[in-house]
Motif scaffolding. Sequence first.
Motif, PDB file in Angstrom:
ATOM      1  N   ALA A  97       0.814  -1.221   0.000  1.00 19.72           N
ATOM      2  CA  ALA A  97       0.000   0.000   0.000  1.00 19.72           C
ATOM      3  C   ALA A  97       0.849   1.275   0.000  1.00 19.72           C
ATOM      4  CB  ALA A  97      -0.919   0.005   1.214  1.00 19.72           C
ATOM      5  N   ASP A  98       0.237   2.338  -0.525  1.00 18.18           N
ATOM      6  CA  ASP A  98       0.831   3.676  -0.466  1.00 18.18           C
ATOM      7  C   ASP A  98       0.210   4.512   0.641  1.00 18.18           C
ATOM      8  OD1 ASP A  98       2.461   3.304  -2.844  1.00 18.18           O
ATOM      9  OD2 ASP A  98       0.575   3.405  -3.962  1.00 18.18           O
ATOM     10  N   ALA A  99      -0.919   4.061   1.172  1.00 17.17           N
ATOM     11  CA  ALA A  99      -1.634   4.787   2.232  1.00 17.17           C
ATOM     12  C   ALA A  99      -2.572   3.803   2.918  1.00 17.17           C
ATOM     13  CB  ALA A  99      -2.434   5.953   1.640  1.00 17.17           C
ATOM     14  N   PHE A 100      -3.022   4.159   4.129  1.00 12.50           N
ATOM     15  CA  PHE A 100      -3.893   3.308   4.930  1.00 12.50           C
ATOM     16  C   PHE A 100      -5.109   4.098   5.389  1.00 12.50           C
ATOM     17  CE2 PHE A 100       0.566   2.325   5.565  1.00 12.50           C
ATOM     18  CZ  PHE A 100       0.625   0.991   5.227  1.00 12.50           C
ATOM     19  N   VAL A 101      -6.299   3.529   5.221  1.00  8.86           N
ATOM     20  CA  VAL A 101      -7.535   4.195   5.641  1.00  8.86           C
ATOM     21  C   VAL A 101      -8.394   3.203   6.413  1.00  8.86           C
ATOM     22  CG1 VAL A 101      -9.641   5.359   4.879  1.00  8.86           C
ATOM     23  CG2 VAL A 101      -7.505   5.709   3.614  1.00  8.86           C
ATOM     24  N   ALA A 102      -8.856   3.621   7.584  1.00 12.59           N
ATOM     25  CA  ALA A 102      -9.784   2.812   8.374  1.00 12.59           C
ATOM     26  C   ALA A 102     -11.196   3.332   8.167  1.00 12.59           C
ATOM     27  CB  ALA A 102      -9.421   2.857   9.852  1.00 12.59           C
ATOM     28  N   ASP A 111      -6.667  -2.561  15.292  1.00 13.77           N
ATOM     29  CA  ASP A 111      -5.355  -3.199  15.354  1.00 13.77           C
ATOM     30  C   ASP A 111      -4.548  -2.859  14.105  1.00 13.77           C
ATOM     31  OD1 ASP A 111      -3.284  -5.226  16.113  1.00 13.77           O
ATOM     32  OD2 ASP A 111      -4.143  -6.312  14.408  1.00 13.77           O
ATOM     33  N   GLU A 112      -5.158  -3.019  12.948  1.00 13.74           N
ATOM     34  CA  GLU A 112      -4.450  -2.774  11.693  1.00 13.74           C
ATOM     35  C   GLU A 112      -4.062  -1.304  11.547  1.00 13.74           C
ATOM     36  OE1 GLU A 112      -6.296  -6.311   8.932  1.00 13.74           O
ATOM     37  OE2 GLU A 112      -7.557  -4.566   9.335  1.00 13.74           O
ATOM     38  N   LEU A 113      -4.992  -0.396  11.831  1.00 17.33           N
ATOM     39  CA  LEU A 113      -4.683   1.020  11.686  1.00 17.33           C
ATOM     40  C   LEU A 113      -3.631   1.462  12.701  1.00 17.33           C
ATOM     41  CD1 LEU A 113      -5.278   3.770  10.315  1.00 17.33           C
ATOM     42  CD2 LEU A 113      -6.628   4.244  12.351  1.00 17.33           C
ATOM     43  N   PHE A 114      -3.796   1.064  13.950  1.00 15.79           N
ATOM     44  CA  PHE A 114      -2.854   1.515  14.967  1.00 15.79           C
ATOM     45  C   PHE A 114      -1.449   0.964  14.715  1.00 15.79           C
ATOM     46  CE2 PHE A 114      -6.324   3.434  16.979  1.00 15.79           C
ATOM     47  CZ  PHE A 114      -5.862   4.234  18.020  1.00 15.79           C
ATOM     48  N   GLU A 115      -1.346  -0.234  14.186  1.00 18.28           N
ATOM     49  CA  GLU A 115      -0.017  -0.748  13.861  1.00 18.28           C
ATOM     50  C   GLU A 115       0.604   0.057  12.727  1.00 18.28           C
ATOM     51  OE1 GLU A 115       1.997  -4.918  12.511  1.00 18.28           O
ATOM     52  OE2 GLU A 115       0.659  -4.901  14.252  1.00 18.28           O
ATOM     53  N   ALA A 116      -0.161   0.351  11.677  1.00 17.05           N
ATOM     54  CA  ALA A 116       0.366   1.155  10.568  1.00 17.05           C
ATOM     55  C   ALA A 116       0.755   2.552  11.054  1.00 17.05           C
ATOM     56  CB  ALA A 116      -0.659   1.243   9.444  1.00 17.05           C
ATOM     57  N   TRP A 117      -0.061   3.145  11.914  1.00 15.95           N
ATOM     58  CA  TRP A 117       0.212   4.481  12.456  1.00 15.95           C
ATOM     59  C   TRP A 117       1.459   4.451  13.343  1.00 15.95           C
ATOM     60  CZ3 TRP A 117      -3.184   7.088  16.729  1.00 15.95           C
ATOM     61  CH2 TRP A 117      -2.823   8.438  16.872  1.00 15.95           C
ATOM     62  N   THR A 118       1.599   3.428  14.159  1.00 18.19           N
ATOM     63  CA  THR A 118       2.782   3.279  15.011  1.00 18.19           C
ATOM     64  C   THR A 118       4.029   3.140  14.156  1.00 18.19           C
ATOM     65  OG1 THR A 118       1.479   2.259  16.772  1.00 18.19           O
ATOM     66  CG2 THR A 118       3.861   1.875  16.819  1.00 18.19           C
ATOM     67  N   TRP A 119       3.953   2.319  13.106  1.00 16.19           N
ATOM     68  CA  TRP A 119       5.102   2.156  12.216  1.00 16.19           C
ATOM     69  C   TRP A 119       5.486   3.497  11.583  1.00 16.19           C
ATOM     70  CZ3 TRP A 119       3.393  -2.786   9.074  1.00 16.19           C
ATOM     71  CH2 TRP A 119       3.464  -3.907   9.909  1.00 16.19           C
ATOM     72  N   ALA A 120       4.491   4.289  11.197  1.00 14.36           N
ATOM     73  CA  ALA A 120       4.775   5.609  10.619  1.00 14.36           C
ATOM     74  C   ALA A 120       5.424   6.518  11.666  1.00 14.36           C
ATOM     75  CB  ALA A 120       3.489   6.238  10.084  1.00 14.36           C
ATOM     76  N   GLN A 121       4.898   6.483  12.862  1.00 15.46           N
ATOM     77  CA  GLN A 121       5.425   7.312  13.952  1.00 15.46           C
ATOM     78  C   GLN A 121       6.891   6.967  14.234  1.00 15.46           C
ATOM     79  OE1 GLN A 121       3.881   6.413  17.894  1.00 15.46           O
ATOM     80  NE2 GLN A 121       3.429   8.578  18.174  1.00 15.46           N
ATOM     81  N   LEU A 122       7.237   5.689  14.163  1.00 20.91           N
ATOM     82  CA  LEU A 122       8.599   5.247  14.435  1.00 20.91           C
ATOM     83  C   LEU A 122       9.517   5.372  13.223  1.00 20.91           C
ATOM     84  CD1 LEU A 122       7.782   2.089  16.574  1.00 20.91           C
ATOM     85  CD2 LEU A 122       8.591   4.330  17.377  1.00 20.91           C
ATOM     86  N   GLY A 123       8.946   5.741  12.077  1.00 23.77           N
ATOM     87  CA  GLY A 123       9.757   5.952  10.885  1.00 23.77           C
ATOM     88  C   GLY A 123       9.989   4.714  10.048  1.00 23.77           C
ATOM     89  N   TYR A 124       9.227   3.646  10.272  1.00 20.33           N
ATOM     90  CA  TYR A 124       9.361   2.460   9.430  1.00 20.33           C
ATOM     91  C   TYR A 124       8.802   2.699   8.033  1.00 20.33           C
ATOM     92  CZ  TYR A 124      10.539  -0.148  13.666  1.00 20.33           C
ATOM     93  OH  TYR A 124      11.126  -0.601  14.814  1.00 20.33           O
ATOM     94  N   HIS A 125       7.906   3.658   7.909  1.00 17.59           N
ATOM     95  CA  HIS A 125       7.411   4.091   6.600  1.00 17.59           C
ATOM     96  C   HIS A 125       6.939   5.537   6.717  1.00 17.59           C
ATOM     97  CE1 HIS A 125       3.097   4.071   7.551  1.00 17.59           C
ATOM     98  NE2 HIS A 125       3.267   2.904   8.154  1.00 17.59           N
ATOM     99  N   ASP A 126       6.747   6.177   5.572  1.00 16.76           N
ATOM    100  CA  ASP A 126       6.289   7.566   5.522  1.00 16.76           C
ATOM    101  C   ASP A 126       4.915   7.679   4.881  1.00 16.76           C
ATOM    102  OD1 ASP A 126       8.587   8.668   6.701  1.00 16.76           O
ATOM    103  OD2 ASP A 126       9.643   8.689   4.783  1.00 16.76           O
ATOM    104  N   LYS A 127       4.122   6.624   4.969  1.00 19.43           N
ATOM    105  CA  LYS A 127       2.818   6.576   4.312  1.00 19.43           C
ATOM    106  C   LYS A 127       1.739   7.150   5.226  1.00 19.43           C
ATOM    107  CE  LYS A 127       4.385   2.323   2.110  1.00 19.43           C
ATOM    108  NZ  LYS A 127       4.144   0.879   1.934  1.00 19.43           N
ATOM    109  N   PRO A 128       0.751   7.837   4.651  1.00 22.39           N
ATOM    110  CA  PRO A 128      -0.319   8.392   5.480  1.00 22.39           C
ATOM    111  C   PRO A 128      -1.240   7.317   6.049  1.00 22.39           C
ATOM    112  CG  PRO A 128      -0.773   8.784   3.162  1.00 22.39           C
ATOM    113  CD  PRO A 128       0.596   8.169   3.240  1.00 22.39           C
TER     114      PRO A 128
END
Length: 186
Positions: A97-102, A111-128
């Motif tokens: 994916a290029d972006a994530f929407v719940a 679970d899915e959104l918060f994990e993607a958001w956490t990964w973004a917060q930690l810099g594992y990806h820069d996707k919205p």
Amino acid sequence: MKVAVFCGSSHGNDPKFAQCAREFGEYLASQGVDLVFGGGNVGLMGEVADAVLAGGRQVFGVIPESLRDRELAHQGLTELKVVGGMHERKALMADRADAFVALPGGPGTMDELFEAWTWAQLGYHDKPCALYNVFGYYDHLLAFIENMAGSGFLRSEHQRMLVVEDNPAAMLRALQNYQPPVRKWS
């Protein structure tokens, strides 16, 4: 662009949720956007996938073997990847994916959104990462997130990185124009 959608495997108790999932899928397809999702044919998952497919776009599903074996897998997808479990499912969806929407959903959606958001917060990806807040569905969650920030457990720049919209056009614009904040531990 490929948007990963996290949403309910049920329709909820009001037909408006299924309608919003169909409308979101229709809009994505009309704008040339492909879908990445959990691979199911049930609930809002099936609604959004069917709408994107009907609009002529590609739909990539990722489903754990145990759910496929319960006959929940969508059979009409562009591609369906069967994986060993939920961790592998989330990792593959994130990679595709290029972006994530719940959209509206339950604990799995969170679970899915918060994990993607956490990964973004930690810099594992820069996707919205985004909440599709139709009918105020996520208002209480947004109040809780505000409390996290106010209590010092979430930086304001990381609170603001979560996109919140309530219509498809505004959501897609926000995803396309997203600029990530500075990484948490930089």
